[in-house]
Design a protein around this motif. Structure first.
Motif, PDB file in Angstrom:
ATOM      1  N   GLN A 130     -41.545  39.924  15.691  1.00 36.63           N
ATOM      2  CA  GLN A 130     -41.804  38.760  14.488  1.00 36.63           C
ATOM      3  C   GLN A 130     -41.675  39.495  13.248  1.00 36.63           C
ATOM      4  O   GLN A 130     -41.287  39.066  12.271  1.00 36.63           O
ATOM      5  N   THR A 131     -42.229  40.754  13.093  1.00 36.43           N
ATOM      6  CA  THR A 131     -42.320  41.441  12.220  1.00 36.43           C
ATOM      7  C   THR A 131     -41.071  41.946  11.402  1.00 36.43           C
ATOM      8  O   THR A 131     -40.752  41.750  10.435  1.00 36.43           O
ATOM      9  N   LEU A 132     -40.432  42.161  12.676  1.00 37.23           N
ATOM     10  CA  LEU A 132     -38.814  42.695  12.129  1.00 37.23           C
ATOM     11  C   LEU A 132     -38.063  41.528  11.670  1.00 37.23           C
ATOM     12  O   LEU A 132     -37.261  41.737  10.807  1.00 37.23           O
ATOM     13  N   LEU A 133     -38.168  40.238  12.138  1.00 40.06           N
ATOM     14  CA  LEU A 133     -37.718  39.097  11.490  1.00 40.06           C
ATOM     15  C   LEU A 133     -38.126  38.867  10.424  1.00 40.06           C
ATOM     16  O   LEU A 133     -37.107  38.432   9.396  1.00 40.06           O
ATOM     17  N   MET A 134     -39.378  39.082   9.949  1.00 38.28           N
ATOM     18  CA  MET A 134     -39.787  38.785   8.753  1.00 38.28           C
ATOM     19  C   MET A 134     -39.283  39.389   7.740  1.00 38.28           C
ATOM     20  O   MET A 134     -39.066  39.199   6.551  1.00 38.28           O
ATOM     21  N   PHE A 135     -38.923  40.851   7.870  1.00 35.69           N
ATOM     22  CA  PHE A 135     -38.198  42.015   6.818  1.00 35.69           C
ATOM     23  C   PHE A 135     -37.002  41.124   6.775  1.00 35.69           C
ATOM     24  O   PHE A 135     -36.408  41.250   5.530  1.00 35.69           O
ATOM     25  N   LEU A 136     -36.204  40.845   7.651  1.00 39.92           N
ATOM     26  CA  LEU A 136     -34.922  40.147   7.583  1.00 39.92           C
ATOM     27  C   LEU A 136     -34.793  39.003   6.754  1.00 39.92           C
ATOM     28  O   LEU A 136     -34.300  38.615   6.082  1.00 39.92           O
ATOM     29  N   VAL A 137     -35.740  38.207   6.924  1.00 40.53           N
ATOM     30  CA  VAL A 137     -35.804  36.832   6.235  1.00 40.53           C
ATOM     31  C   VAL A 137     -36.171  37.170   4.763  1.00 40.53           C
ATOM     32  O   VAL A 137     -35.610  36.473   3.963  1.00 40.53           O
ATOM     33  N   SER A 138     -36.967  38.048   4.483  1.00 39.19           N
ATOM     34  CA  SER A 138     -37.354  38.456   3.165  1.00 39.19           C
ATOM     35  C   SER A 138     -36.063  38.804   2.269  1.00 39.19           C
ATOM     36  O   SER A 138     -35.709  38.697   0.997  1.00 39.19           O
ATOM     37  N   LEU A 139     -35.015  39.601   3.073  1.00 34.14           N
ATOM     38  CA  LEU A 139     -34.060  40.045   2.603  1.00 34.14           C
ATOM     39  C   LEU A 139     -32.805  38.704   2.308  1.00 34.14           C
ATOM     40  O   LEU A 139     -32.215  38.537   1.110  1.00 34.14           O
ATOM     41  N   ALA A 140     -32.864  37.857   3.288  1.00 32.70           N
ATOM     42  CA  ALA A 140     -32.006  36.601   3.007  1.00 32.70           C
ATOM     43  C   ALA A 140     -32.455  35.675   1.833  1.00 32.70           C
ATOM     44  O   ALA A 140     -31.540  35.115   1.419  1.00 32.70           O
ATOM     45  N   VAL A 141     -33.526  35.796   1.348  1.00 33.55           N
ATOM     46  CA  VAL A 141     -33.824  34.802   0.323  1.00 33.55           C
ATOM     47  C   VAL A 141     -34.012  35.382  -1.160  1.00 33.55           C
ATOM     48  O   VAL A 141     -34.261  34.848  -2.009  1.00 33.55           O
ATOM     49  N   VAL A 142     -33.456  36.867  -1.106  1.00 37.99           N
ATOM     50  CA  VAL A 142     -33.523  37.364  -2.294  1.00 37.99           C
ATOM     51  C   VAL A 142     -32.702  36.860  -3.674  1.00 37.99           C
ATOM     52  O   VAL A 142     -32.788  36.687  -4.661  1.00 37.99           O
ATOM     53  N   GLU A 150     -24.510  33.792   6.222  1.00 33.52           N
ATOM     54  CA  GLU A 150     -25.759  34.728   6.356  1.00 33.52           C
ATOM     55  C   GLU A 150     -26.599  33.988   7.330  1.00 33.52           C
ATOM     56  O   GLU A 150     -27.292  34.486   7.944  1.00 33.52           O
ATOM     57  N   ARG A 151     -26.689  32.780   7.204  1.00 36.21           N
ATOM     58  CA  ARG A 151     -27.709  31.752   8.128  1.00 36.21           C
ATOM     59  C   ARG A 151     -27.204  32.049   9.400  1.00 36.21           C
ATOM     60  O   ARG A 151     -27.856  32.177  10.477  1.00 36.21           O
ATOM     61  N   ARG A 152     -26.005  31.991   9.773  1.00 36.73           N
ATOM     62  CA  ARG A 152     -25.540  32.232  11.064  1.00 36.73           C
ATOM     63  C   ARG A 152     -25.937  33.382  11.744  1.00 36.73           C
ATOM     64  O   ARG A 152     -26.253  33.823  12.712  1.00 36.73           O
ATOM     65  N   VAL A 153     -25.870  34.625  10.852  1.00 40.43           N
ATOM     66  CA  VAL A 153     -26.025  36.063  11.346  1.00 40.43           C
ATOM     67  C   VAL A 153     -27.571  36.002  11.438  1.00 40.43           C
ATOM     68  O   VAL A 153     -28.096  36.431  12.481  1.00 40.43           O
ATOM     69  N   LEU A 154     -28.245  35.668  10.533  1.00 42.16           N
ATOM     70  CA  LEU A 154     -29.771  35.312  10.774  1.00 42.16           C
ATOM     71  C   LEU A 154     -30.276  34.779  12.000  1.00 42.16           C
ATOM     72  O   LEU A 154     -31.077  35.221  12.797  1.00 42.16           O
ATOM     73  N   ASP A 155     -29.754  33.524  12.254  1.00 42.73           N
ATOM     74  CA  ASP A 155     -29.816  32.770  13.629  1.00 42.73           C
ATOM     75  C   ASP A 155     -29.611  33.731  14.712  1.00 42.73           C
ATOM     76  O   ASP A 155     -30.240  33.610  15.903  1.00 42.73           O
ATOM     77  N   ASN A 156     -28.301  34.442  14.602  1.00 42.74           N
ATOM     78  CA  ASN A 156     -27.978  35.015  15.738  1.00 42.74           C
ATOM     79  C   ASN A 156     -29.089  36.407  16.180  1.00 42.74           C
ATOM     80  O   ASN A 156     -29.414  36.503  17.253  1.00 42.74           O
ATOM     81  N   LEU A 157     -29.526  36.915  14.972  1.00 41.84           N
ATOM     82  CA  LEU A 157     -30.319  37.988  15.130  1.00 41.84           C
ATOM     83  C   LEU A 157     -31.615  37.504  15.591  1.00 41.84           C
ATOM     84  O   LEU A 157     -32.264  38.091  16.585  1.00 41.84           O
TER      85      LEU A 157
END
Length: 260
Positions: A130-142, A150-157
């Motif tokens: 969950q912590t790892l995913l939150m770091f990735l989400v924080s990058l996605a919204v910058v 980008e959303r497809r990659v994030l969903d895949n991760l």
């Protein structure tokens, strides 16, 4: 590890004779196995391995996500640099983080193997994933918006980490709202600001006070430094989690003040 077998075996023998002894030894063996795994998972050596793998994985996946839409924006570079600064890395550690970021952004990067290696070392600790995913989400919204690629990659991760797209959607909404409370911001008011505060906590305005406080405490627990360290998150990354806690607290204070 034999105490479980001894105790359970003796109890089984007293209560059930030879058959009870066999059953007791089997149950004791299962207990000893579980105890050994727990001790190994929290050994200093294993915690060190988890921290190292977490460090490698986060920068590899940040690079992979940043390049998802074909280009790395200045905002994504600045955000990654901010994480590096907040971690207080040495010159050598900073260089390694940048190299990992570039490897993750390179064509042909094997993201599935990267996540599988992370899962192997970190086991089934959902809080770490969950912590790892939150770091990735924080990058996605910058960039104040997320491209379809980008959303497809994030969903895949997220899927590789064991999360559903609906969970990603909720985290994205919360991260975008929490960003409005960066460096405090609880003093600003207004309907839109209050709506953002509820979104930052992942609750609706109709939630009662008890459920609001429960949601707030849950988020604060997820970002508590002691808990993150125990899970294997590197100490260097705790400042990032601390700033996230401050954003959550600012949102909660705005809501409680409005309700009074």
């Amino acid at each position: 590890m034999f105490y479980g077998k001894v105790v359970a075996g003796l109890l089984g023998l007293v209560l059930g004779g030879p058959i009870g002894l066999v059953i007791g030894l089997f149950l004791g063996h299962q207990f000893d196995r579980g105890l050994r795994r727990t001790m190994e998972a929290h050994s200093p050596e294993n915690v060190a391995r988890i921290k190292e793998r977490f460090f490698e994985t986060i920068f590899l996946l940040l690079g992979h996500l940043a390049k998802a839409d074909g280009r790395i924006s200045q905002g994504e570079v600045d955000h990654t640099e901010m994480i590096i600064r907040q971690m207080g890395l040495t010159s050598a550690q900073r260089q390694r983080a940048i190299e990992l970021f570039k490897r993750g952004a390179a064509p042909g990067f094997d993201v599935a193997s990267c996540v599988a290696d992370f899962q192997t070392v970190c086991g089934r600790q959902i809080a770490l994933r969950q912590t790892l995913l939150m770091f990735l989400v924080s990058l996605a919204v910058v960039d104040h918006g997320i491209e379809a690629a980008e959303r497809r990659v994030l969903d895949n991760l997220a899927g590789l980490l064991g999360f559903q797209p609906s969970h990603v959607e909720q985290l994205l909404r919360m991260a975008q709202a929490q960003g409005q409370f960066h460096h405090g911001g609880a003093q600003q008011t207004g309907p839109d600001r209050l709506q953002a505060a509820y979104a930052a906590l992942g609750v609706s305005p109709e939630v009662n006070d008890r459920e609001l406080k429960r949601a707030y405490r849950k988020l604060m627990s997820e970002h508590h430094p002691d808990k993150l360290i125990a899970q294997g998150v590197p100490e260097d990354m705790l400042k990032v989690a601390t700033e996230k806690s401050q954003e959550i607290t600012a949102a909660y204070e705005l809501i409680t003040r409005a309700r009074k």
